[in-house]
Design a protein around this motif. Structure first.
Motif, PDB file in Angstrom:
ATOM      1  N   ILE A 235     -38.091  18.080  -0.840  1.00 65.78           N
ATOM      2  CA  ILE A 235     -38.254  18.540   0.541  1.00 65.78           C
ATOM      3  C   ILE A 235     -36.893  18.917   1.125  1.00 65.78           C
ATOM      4  O   ILE A 235     -35.956  18.107   1.132  1.00 65.78           O
ATOM      5  CB  ILE A 235     -38.906  17.450   1.400  1.00 65.78           C
ATOM      6  CG1 ILE A 235     -40.307  17.122   0.854  1.00 65.78           C
ATOM      7  CG2 ILE A 235     -38.979  17.877   2.857  1.00 65.78           C
ATOM      8  CD1 ILE A 235     -40.965  15.937   1.531  1.00 65.78           C
ATOM      9  N   VAL A 236     -36.784  20.139   1.618  1.00 65.74           N
ATOM     10  CA  VAL A 236     -35.552  20.620   2.251  1.00 65.74           C
ATOM     11  C   VAL A 236     -35.851  20.851   3.729  1.00 65.74           C
ATOM     12  O   VAL A 236     -36.607  21.771   4.085  1.00 65.74           O
ATOM     13  CB  VAL A 236     -35.057  21.919   1.587  1.00 65.74           C
ATOM     14  CG1 VAL A 236     -33.734  22.361   2.223  1.00 65.74           C
ATOM     15  CG2 VAL A 236     -34.891  21.723   0.079  1.00 65.74           C
ATOM     16  N   LEU A 237     -35.281  20.003   4.592  1.00 63.96           N
ATOM     17  CA  LEU A 237     -35.546  20.092   6.022  1.00 63.96           C
ATOM     18  C   LEU A 237     -34.610  21.085   6.701  1.00 63.96           C
ATOM     19  O   LEU A 237     -33.640  21.574   6.107  1.00 63.96           O
ATOM     20  CB  LEU A 237     -35.427  18.705   6.655  1.00 63.96           C
ATOM     21  CG  LEU A 237     -36.449  17.676   6.141  1.00 63.96           C
ATOM     22  CD1 LEU A 237     -36.201  16.314   6.768  1.00 63.96           C
ATOM     23  CD2 LEU A 237     -37.874  18.149   6.428  1.00 63.96           C
ATOM     24  N   ASP A 238     -34.883  21.355   7.989  1.00 62.57           N
ATOM     25  CA  ASP A 238     -34.156  22.399   8.692  1.00 62.57           C
ATOM     26  C   ASP A 238     -32.690  22.072   8.921  1.00 62.57           C
ATOM     27  O   ASP A 238     -31.884  22.970   9.188  1.00 62.57           O
ATOM     28  CB  ASP A 238     -34.847  22.711  10.029  1.00 62.57           C
ATOM     29  CG  ASP A 238     -35.082  21.470  10.872  1.00 62.57           C
ATOM     30  OD1 ASP A 238     -35.219  20.364  10.309  1.00 62.57           O
ATOM     31  OD2 ASP A 238     -35.145  21.596  12.109  1.00 62.57           O
ATOM     32  N   ASP A 239     -32.302  20.806   8.827  1.00 61.60           N
ATOM     33  CA  ASP A 239     -30.899  20.436   9.033  1.00 61.60           C
ATOM     34  C   ASP A 239     -30.200  20.113   7.712  1.00 61.60           C
ATOM     35  O   ASP A 239     -29.132  19.501   7.701  1.00 61.60           O
ATOM     36  CB  ASP A 239     -30.798  19.231   9.973  1.00 61.60           C
ATOM     37  CG  ASP A 239     -31.454  17.975   9.409  1.00 61.60           C
ATOM     38  OD1 ASP A 239     -32.243  18.102   8.451  1.00 61.60           O
ATOM     39  OD2 ASP A 239     -31.172  16.877   9.913  1.00 61.60           O
ATOM     40  N   ALA A 379     -46.373  17.340   0.443  1.00 58.15           N
ATOM     41  CA  ALA A 379     -45.833  16.453  -0.593  1.00 58.15           C
ATOM     42  C   ALA A 379     -46.888  15.481  -1.094  1.00 58.15           C
ATOM     43  O   ALA A 379     -46.996  15.224  -2.297  1.00 58.15           O
ATOM     44  CB  ALA A 379     -44.625  15.690  -0.050  1.00 58.15           C
ATOM     45  N   ASN A 380     -47.681  14.943  -0.177  1.00 56.90           N
ATOM     46  CA  ASN A 380     -48.691  13.945  -0.542  1.00 56.90           C
ATOM     47  C   ASN A 380     -49.994  14.557  -1.036  1.00 56.90           C
ATOM     48  O   ASN A 380     -50.867  13.832  -1.523  1.00 56.90           O
ATOM     49  CB  ASN A 380     -48.979  13.033   0.652  1.00 56.90           C
ATOM     50  CG  ASN A 380     -47.808  12.119   0.974  1.00 56.90           C
ATOM     51  OD1 ASN A 380     -46.953  11.870   0.125  1.00 56.90           O
ATOM     52  ND2 ASN A 380     -47.773  11.618   2.207  1.00 56.90           N
ATOM     53  N   ASP A 381     -50.112  15.879  -0.942  1.00 55.13           N
ATOM     54  CA  ASP A 381     -51.326  16.555  -1.386  1.00 55.13           C
ATOM     55  C   ASP A 381     -51.251  16.767  -2.893  1.00 55.13           C
ATOM     56  O   ASP A 381     -51.171  17.889  -3.404  1.00 55.13           O
ATOM     57  CB  ASP A 381     -51.479  17.892  -0.665  1.00 55.13           C
ATOM     58  CG  ASP A 381     -52.780  18.602  -1.027  1.00 55.13           C
ATOM     59  OD1 ASP A 381     -53.723  17.918  -1.482  1.00 55.13           O
ATOM     60  OD2 ASP A 381     -52.827  19.840  -0.883  1.00 55.13           O
ATOM     61  N   ARG A 403     -40.389   6.796   3.751  1.00 60.66           N
ATOM     62  CA  ARG A 403     -41.427   5.774   3.828  1.00 60.66           C
ATOM     63  C   ARG A 403     -42.837   6.386   3.873  1.00 60.66           C
ATOM     64  O   ARG A 403     -43.812   5.711   3.578  1.00 60.66           O
ATOM     65  CB  ARG A 403     -41.208   4.885   5.055  1.00 60.66           C
ATOM     66  CG  ARG A 403     -39.916   4.075   4.989  1.00 60.66           C
ATOM     67  CD  ARG A 403     -39.713   3.267   6.270  1.00 60.66           C
ATOM     68  NE  ARG A 403     -38.445   2.547   6.248  1.00 60.66           N
ATOM     69  CZ  ARG A 403     -38.264   1.335   5.690  1.00 60.66           C
ATOM     70  NH1 ARG A 403     -39.277   0.722   5.125  1.00 60.66           N
ATOM     71  NH2 ARG A 403     -37.079   0.757   5.723  1.00 60.66           N
ATOM     72  N   ARG A 404     -42.927   7.655   4.224  1.00 59.87           N
ATOM     73  CA  ARG A 404     -44.236   8.308   4.339  1.00 59.87           C
ATOM     74  C   ARG A 404     -44.661   9.033   3.064  1.00 59.87           C
ATOM     75  O   ARG A 404     -45.804   9.480   2.970  1.00 59.87           O
ATOM     76  CB  ARG A 404     -44.192   9.300   5.506  1.00 59.87           C
ATOM     77  CG  ARG A 404     -43.945   8.653   6.862  1.00 59.87           C
ATOM     78  CD  ARG A 404     -43.709   9.699   7.958  1.00 59.87           C
ATOM     79  NE  ARG A 404     -44.842  10.616   8.112  1.00 59.87           N
ATOM     80  CZ  ARG A 404     -44.807  11.720   8.860  1.00 59.87           C
ATOM     81  NH1 ARG A 404     -43.677  12.050   9.493  1.00 59.87           N
ATOM     82  NH2 ARG A 404     -45.875  12.490   8.945  1.00 59.87           N
ATOM     83  N   ILE A 405     -43.757   9.143   2.108  1.00 57.80           N
ATOM     84  CA  ILE A 405     -44.080   9.843   0.866  1.00 57.80           C
ATOM     85  C   ILE A 405     -44.805   8.887  -0.083  1.00 57.80           C
ATOM     86  O   ILE A 405     -44.348   7.768  -0.321  1.00 57.80           O
ATOM     87  CB  ILE A 405     -42.812  10.390   0.188  1.00 57.80           C
ATOM     88  CG1 ILE A 405     -42.066  11.336   1.144  1.00 57.80           C
ATOM     89  CG2 ILE A 405     -43.160  11.099  -1.110  1.00 57.80           C
ATOM     90  CD1 ILE A 405     -42.859  12.543   1.576  1.00 57.80           C
TER      91      ILE A 405
END
Length: 459
Positions: A235-239, A379-381, A403-405
């Protein structure tokens, strides 16, 4: 057992399979050796493990060249794999006494209560070809040091590696029956598991193999550890630092020529940095050198077998027919050997093979998402849950998202990797149980509760 060098397609000298009589003798030897091996002091077992680490370091090139010849691993990565095996030996040689120390638990005032960690007996390890030394040593180092004996059924295309691993323990001074390689096909596994002398089973491999081995172990009520496939999100976030994420992401996708369960496979990128990331990622991907795995300058070697290369190609072609966009790569190289170029596909439909399946080769699926919640959802799909990686400059944000992954491990601003100091394993269709660290050495021990009542309490 037939072997082919995947870089040259040259036929290697075959290695004789074990007969039923030889298998029976090996299991007998494992049982007999266990009776004395379990009684050796932990300090003695730790010294032998340290000697195994020394043997790996002293003969690194010998062992690395076997892996490169049998399954095509670039030689620099093969050397690093042998060095990592030495590290896991060092780790358990240093830490096994603390990991296996009695766990004192307070109970009644006049009783001593504790948990002791005792070996269970012969353990069967069914291991894959992609990391032919590391996958075995991350099982063997803790399991043998805990006092168990080990029987290895290695992948059919790396019997030379199996024999070499047996040689490591012999050269280190282990009694002959502590670790043995069984040169047998997959059709022999169920019968070995059903043998009532086997006390535990561990497998690293495909979901299909995991179901078969896990089912057989369950029917025999054997403890088991399964480390199966993965389709890890990156995962590559905006920041995020886009350039670094692209550089590390390239390595995360193409390590071992893309043949890794914990490779980054699905790149989930915030739309604000999507174009910049894709451009940087393609540049990095196209800079990799593909060729002779014995050349230290090679980044990408061959796929381990032709059928595996064909499978990856078909997954990519199906994804393109479903609407994906090919950015680079996408066709087997027209040359001797099973070479497939690093490939990037964007606009990947979520229900396409690259969106739903494990792609066991150097092919990356890239998705654009509008926000972090959608990133987590994508990611979780997945039916898999082995590892994951998150890239952000905000470490608190990264930790909370981690923690949500739904996976066995998540790394923030780092590629997913295994480390002897940390527990490793997956959830969902990626398996169960843990290897490495204190958790791993306790996978195949009897955690026995002991209650010692004081005589004073009887008065």
């Amino acid at each position: 057992m037939e072997r082919v060098n995947p870089a040259t397609e040259a036929v290697l000298d075959p290695i004789d399979e074990h007969t039923d009589t030889a298998i029976e003798a090996a299991i007998d030897r494992s049982v007999d050796t266990y009776e004395t091996w379990r009684d050796r002091s932990l300090s003695q077992r730790r010294r032998l493990l340290a000697a195994a680490g020394d043997e790996l370091r002293e003969n690194t090139m010998e062992y690395a060249e076997i892996a490169t010849r049998e399954m095509g691993k670039p030689i620099t990565e093969a050397i690093a794999e042998i060095e990592k095996c030495a590290w896991v030996c060092d780790h358990y040689a240093e830490q096994a006494d603390s990991y296996l120390a009695d766990e004192v638990i307070r109970s009644e005032p006049h009783a001593k209560t504790f948990v002791s960690h005792e070996p269970i007996g012969p353990v069967l390890a069914v291991m894959p070809w992609n990391y032919p030394f590391w996958q075995v040593f991350r099982f063997a180092a803790p399991a043998l040091t805990a006092g168990n004996t080990g029987l290895l059924k290695h992948a059919s295309n790396v019997p030379g590696c199996a024999k070499a691993i047996e040689r490591v323990f012999e050269r280190a001074g282990y009694p002959r029956g502590v670790f043995q390689s069984l040169i047998v096909g997959s059709d022999a596994i169920e019968g070995i598991i059903e043998d009532d002398r086997i006390r535990g089973v561990t497998l690293t491999g495909s979901e299909r193999a995991g179901r078969a081995v896990g089912g057989a172990a369950g029917r025999e009520l054997l403890p088991s550890v399964l480390e199966l496939g993965g389709s890890d999100p990156f995962i590559v976030l905006d920041d995020a630092d886009v350039e670094t994420a692209a550089r590390v992401g390239t390595r995360a996708r193409t390590l071992n020529s893309g043949q890794s369960c914990i490779a980054a496979k699905r790149f989930i990128v915030h739309e604000a940095v999507y174009d910049a990331f894709v451009d940087a990622f393609i540049t990095e991907i196209e800079s990799l050198s593909i060729g002779d795995p014995t050349d230290e300058s090679t980044d990408i070697g061959p796929q381990a077998r032709k059928d595996l290369m064909d499978d990856v190609h078909e997954q990519i072609q199906q994804t393109l027919r479903a609407g994906g966009t090919l950015e680079t790569g996408g066709e087997p190289l027209d040359r001797e050997g099973y070479f497939y170029p690093p490939t990037v596909v964007t606009d990947v439909p979520h229900d396409s093979p690259m969106g739903r399946e494990e792609v066991f080769g150097p092919a990356a699926a890239v998705f654009s998402v509008p926000d972090e919640d959608t990133a987590v959802e994508v990611a979780n799909d997945s039916t898999y849950g082995l590892g994951g990686s998150i890239w952000t400059e905000d470490l608190d944000r990264g930790e909370q998202l981690a923690r949500r992954i739904e996976s066995g491990c998540v790394f923030v601003n780092e590629l997913t990797k295994s480390d002897p100091r940390l527990p490793f394993g997956g959830v969902k269709q990626s398996g169960y149980g843990r290897e490495l660290s204190e958790h791993g050495i306790k996978s195949f021990v009897n955690e026995k509760t002991v209650w010692v009542q004081s005589a004073d309490a009887q008065e």
